[in-house]
Write a protein that holds these residues in place. Structure first.
Motif, PDB file in Angstrom:
ATOM      1  N   UNK A 127       0.986  -1.186   0.063  1.00  0.00           N
ATOM      2  CA  UNK A 127      -0.255   0.030  -0.140  1.00  0.00           C
ATOM      3  C   UNK A 127       0.936   1.196  -0.206  1.00  0.00           C
ATOM      4  N   UNK A 128       0.569   2.121  -1.203  1.00  0.00           N
ATOM      5  CA  UNK A 128       1.332   3.464  -1.088  1.00  0.00           C
ATOM      6  C   UNK A 128       1.025   4.290   0.012  1.00  0.00           C
ATOM      7  N   UNK A 129      -0.013   4.128   0.698  1.00  0.00           N
ATOM      8  CA  UNK A 129      -0.304   4.770   2.111  1.00  0.00           C
ATOM      9  C   UNK A 129       0.067   4.430   3.274  1.00  0.00           C
ATOM     10  N   UNK A 135       6.167   3.978   0.826  1.00  0.00           N
ATOM     11  CA  UNK A 135       6.214   5.548   0.974  1.00  0.00           C
ATOM     12  C   UNK A 135       7.101   6.002   1.930  1.00  0.00           C
ATOM     13  N   UNK A 136       8.441   5.891   1.827  1.00  0.00           N
ATOM     14  CA  UNK A 136       9.334   6.316   2.929  1.00  0.00           C
ATOM     15  C   UNK A 136       9.395   7.720   3.024  1.00  0.00           C
ATOM     16  N   UNK A 137       9.931   8.295   3.928  1.00  0.00           N
ATOM     17  CA  UNK A 137      10.134   9.606   3.952  1.00  0.00           C
ATOM     18  C   UNK A 137      11.076  10.218   3.148  1.00  0.00           C
ATOM     19  N   UNK A 138      11.085  11.276   2.591  1.00  0.00           N
ATOM     20  CA  UNK A 138      11.758  11.765   1.650  1.00  0.00           C
ATOM     21  C   UNK A 138      13.383  11.776   2.180  1.00  0.00           C
TER      22      UNK A 138
END
Ligand code: FES
Length: 152
Positions: A127-129, A135-138
């Motif tokens: 899941x992208x969310x 979806x790691x932190x930048x």
């Protein structure tokens, strides 16, 4: 008792000499040259001749590559030396401290990713969310080649 006269070291090295002394394949040396990491002069017969300091430059490149430093960063580091000289012991001491900091930062990032992966194992949601791997932190702000810190 026999005495043997010392054989004088050649002032310039052929690509074969450089291969033999560095252990780096000729194709890689030519690639380094195309990238501007090392330079040679050409004989009248269009054969490459390297000054002896190129050996030290090749050692610098190989050591840096072993640390996972991209060629572009190595090139940048070499390019920042006065008159693009071969790194001295002092240069290496300074640059290797930067490489050490880079390596430590990469290790921390990899450990973080390993921990995130551990949380994913057996899940499969992708899941992208929700997924911390998807979806790691930048991290782009943390990514560094280290060479930007050489100046000064
Ligand atoms: S795959 Fe589900 S949390 Fe990463």
């Amino acid at each position: 008792m026999s005495t043997s006269a010392a054989v004088p070291e050649p002032l310039q090295l052929t690509i074969g000499d450089l291969v033999a002394r560095s252990g780096v394949p000729a194709s890689t040396l030519r690639f380094y040259e195309r990238r501007g990491l090392i330079a040679s002069e050409r004989t009248y017969g269009n054969q490459r001749r390297y000054t002896r300091d190129v050996l030290r430059r090749v050692a610098f490149i190989r050591m840096s590559q072993q640390l996972g430093i991209p060629l572009s960063a190595i090139q940048e580091a070499l390019g920042m030396l006065p008159e693009e000289r071969t790194p001295t012991a002092e240069d290496w001491a300074r640059i290797s401290r930067c490489w050490h900091d880079d390596l430590s930062a990469r290790i921390r990032r990899m450990q973080d990713m390993r921990d995130r992966l551990a949380a994913c194992m057996g899940c499969g949601c992708m899941s992208l969310s929700v997924c911390a791997l998807a979806n790691p932190v930048d991290q782009s702000a943390e990514e560094s080649t280290g060479s930007r810190r050489f100046a000064g």
